[in-house]
Design an enzyme around this catalytic site. Structure first.
Site, PDB file in Angstrom:
ATOM      1  N   LYS A  43     -46.872  -8.048  -0.833  1.00 30.18           N
ATOM      2  CA  LYS A  43     -46.844  -7.536  -2.205  1.00 30.18           C
ATOM      3  C   LYS A  43     -48.119  -6.715  -2.416  1.00 30.18           C
ATOM      4  O   LYS A  43     -49.212  -7.264  -2.449  1.00 30.18           O
ATOM      5  CB  LYS A  43     -46.768  -8.677  -3.223  1.00 30.18           C
ATOM      6  CG  LYS A  43     -46.646  -8.216  -4.666  1.00 30.18           C
ATOM      7  CD  LYS A  43     -46.563  -9.421  -5.598  1.00 30.18           C
ATOM      8  CE  LYS A  43     -46.327  -8.976  -7.034  1.00 30.18           C
ATOM      9  NZ  LYS A  43     -47.412  -8.139  -7.570  1.00 30.18           N
ATOM     10  N   PHE A 115     -40.733   1.528  -0.136  1.00 30.28           N
ATOM     11  CA  PHE A 115     -39.996   0.336   0.265  1.00 30.28           C
ATOM     12  C   PHE A 115     -38.497   0.412   0.010  1.00 30.28           C
ATOM     13  O   PHE A 115     -37.752  -0.492   0.396  1.00 30.28           O
ATOM     14  CB  PHE A 115     -40.558  -0.924  -0.417  1.00 30.28           C
ATOM     15  CG  PHE A 115     -40.720  -0.827  -1.909  1.00 30.28           C
ATOM     16  CD1 PHE A 115     -39.638  -0.876  -2.763  1.00 30.28           C
ATOM     17  CD2 PHE A 115     -41.990  -0.684  -2.446  1.00 30.28           C
ATOM     18  CE1 PHE A 115     -39.803  -0.789  -4.132  1.00 30.28           C
ATOM     19  CE2 PHE A 115     -42.172  -0.602  -3.822  1.00 30.28           C
ATOM     20  CZ  PHE A 115     -41.063  -0.656  -4.671  1.00 30.28           C
ATOM     21  N   ARG A 185     -33.486  -6.255 -13.311  1.00 25.34           N
ATOM     22  CA  ARG A 185     -34.049  -7.434 -12.635  1.00 25.34           C
ATOM     23  C   ARG A 185     -32.934  -8.318 -12.100  1.00 25.34           C
ATOM     24  O   ARG A 185     -31.957  -8.584 -12.777  1.00 25.34           O
ATOM     25  CB  ARG A 185     -34.934  -8.223 -13.612  1.00 25.34           C
ATOM     26  CG  ARG A 185     -35.870  -9.205 -12.913  1.00 25.34           C
ATOM     27  CD  ARG A 185     -36.826  -9.864 -13.903  1.00 25.34           C
ATOM     28  NE  ARG A 185     -37.666  -8.913 -14.580  1.00 25.34           N
ATOM     29  CZ  ARG A 185     -38.778  -8.373 -14.080  1.00 25.34           C
ATOM     30  NH1 ARG A 185     -39.154  -8.693 -12.847  1.00 25.34           N
ATOM     31  NH2 ARG A 185     -39.494  -7.528 -14.784  1.00 25.34           N
ATOM     32  N   LYS A 191     -40.229 -12.067  -5.526  1.00 24.98           N
ATOM     33  CA  LYS A 191     -41.656 -12.098  -5.226  1.00 24.98           C
ATOM     34  C   LYS A 191     -42.126 -13.539  -5.082  1.00 24.98           C
ATOM     35  O   LYS A 191     -41.635 -14.447  -5.751  1.00 24.98           O
ATOM     36  CB  LYS A 191     -42.461 -11.373  -6.306  1.00 24.98           C
ATOM     37  CG  LYS A 191     -42.231 -11.855  -7.726  1.00 24.98           C
ATOM     38  CD  LYS A 191     -42.941 -10.946  -8.709  1.00 24.98           C
ATOM     39  CE  LYS A 191     -42.569 -11.302 -10.150  1.00 24.98           C
ATOM     40  NZ  LYS A 191     -43.194 -10.386 -11.131  1.00 24.98           N
TER      41      LYS A 191
END
Length: 277
Positions: A43, A115, A185, A191
């Site tokens: 991250k 990414f 989302r 994460k």
């Protein structure tokens, strides 16, 4: 933008405007999931940036004033990633990329770590392969694919997180290998960090006392659920003199939620307009 429209745009000669697409946002990793189903990456503590094929933009859609040479050679397709200077350098990076006029010398240290290919049909396995091919084909040194790797067990995942944190990283991101690109989302991206984090909107500046007399002492903020609370720690002296604007969205870190749903020990991190989410 509908899936059919995205597919049509990808198959047409012209670039897709990532600014028209809602970004794909990360959920939270939890015990019980199988890490072998995911691609894992560090991250990054950078500024989230979308390349729409012609223009770099913040997550909000606002253009980023990058020097022309920085984006020269970028492929004419949508990219999603992070502008990054390195671990622990978010504040420096944030000030640099938010200037209305780019400072050439400063931008030469910035990398665009990509990414995903937003809006592209197919599972992440295919998007990752296509992304790596695109980055390799253009040969731009500061345009790089975020390193992705597989972890087979929860024990190995925990060990990887420990190594990243010990080296100064923030945590891990996990992309489900079979997941289609989906805005908003969800559970396609997760994460994993030692602390929880969330966002809230600034509704008031509360005056400081004692050593903070004459500057902002705390922010009163409101969560997406409508819960109001105070953020009083995590600010630099400069941020207390010039606090986040009322109406802006800030990211904060906390340990857990109380029985009433309030964040315990919330700490200000940054004003949102970036950051891997």
């Amino acid at each position: 933008m509908s899936f059919a429209a995205v597919l049509s745009a990808w198959l047409s000669p012209g670039p897709v405007s990532a600014g028209a697409l809602e970004p794909m946002l990360a959920g939270r990793w939890h015990d019980g999931l199988d890490p072998s189903a995911y691609w894992v990456s560090e991250k990054l503590d950078g500024v989230r940036a979308h390349w729409d094929g012609q223009q770099l933009r913040f997550r909000s859609g606002r253009p980023i004033a990058a020097p022309p040479w920085f984006v020269a050679g970028f492929p004419p397709i949508p990219l999603d990633g992070e502008l990054w200077l390195g671990r622990g350098r978010f504040d420096q990076l944030s000030g640099l990329v938010r200037r209305e006029a780019a400072i050439e010398q400063d931008w030469r240290r910035v990398r665009y770590m990509v990414f995903d290919l937003p809006g592209r049909p197919g599972p992440f396995n295919e998007r990752l392969h296509a992304l790596q091919e695109q980055v390799a084909a253009v040969g731009v040194s500061h345009l790089q694919a975020v390193p992705q790797f597989r972890v087979e067990t929860r024990t190995a995942l925990a060990a990887t997180l420990t190594r990243v944190i010990a080296s100064g990283g923030e945590g891990l991101m996990l992309h489900r290998a079979d997941a289609e690109w989906q805005p908003g989302r969800g559970d396609a991206i997760l994460k994993l960090t030692p602390f929880l984090d969330a966002e809230a909107r600034v509704v008031a500046h509360l005056p400081g006392k004692g050593r903070y007399s004459g500057v902002m002492g705390a922010l009163e903020v409101e969560s997406a659920e409508g819960r109001r609370f105070r953020l009083g720690t995590g600010f630099s002296d400069a941020e207390r003199r010039d606090p986040p604007a009322i109406g802006s969205v800030v990211t904060y870190r906390y340990r857990e939620l109380t029985a009433r749903g309030a964040p315990r020990f919330p700490v200000f991190l940054r004003v949102r307009d970036g950051g891997t989410d």
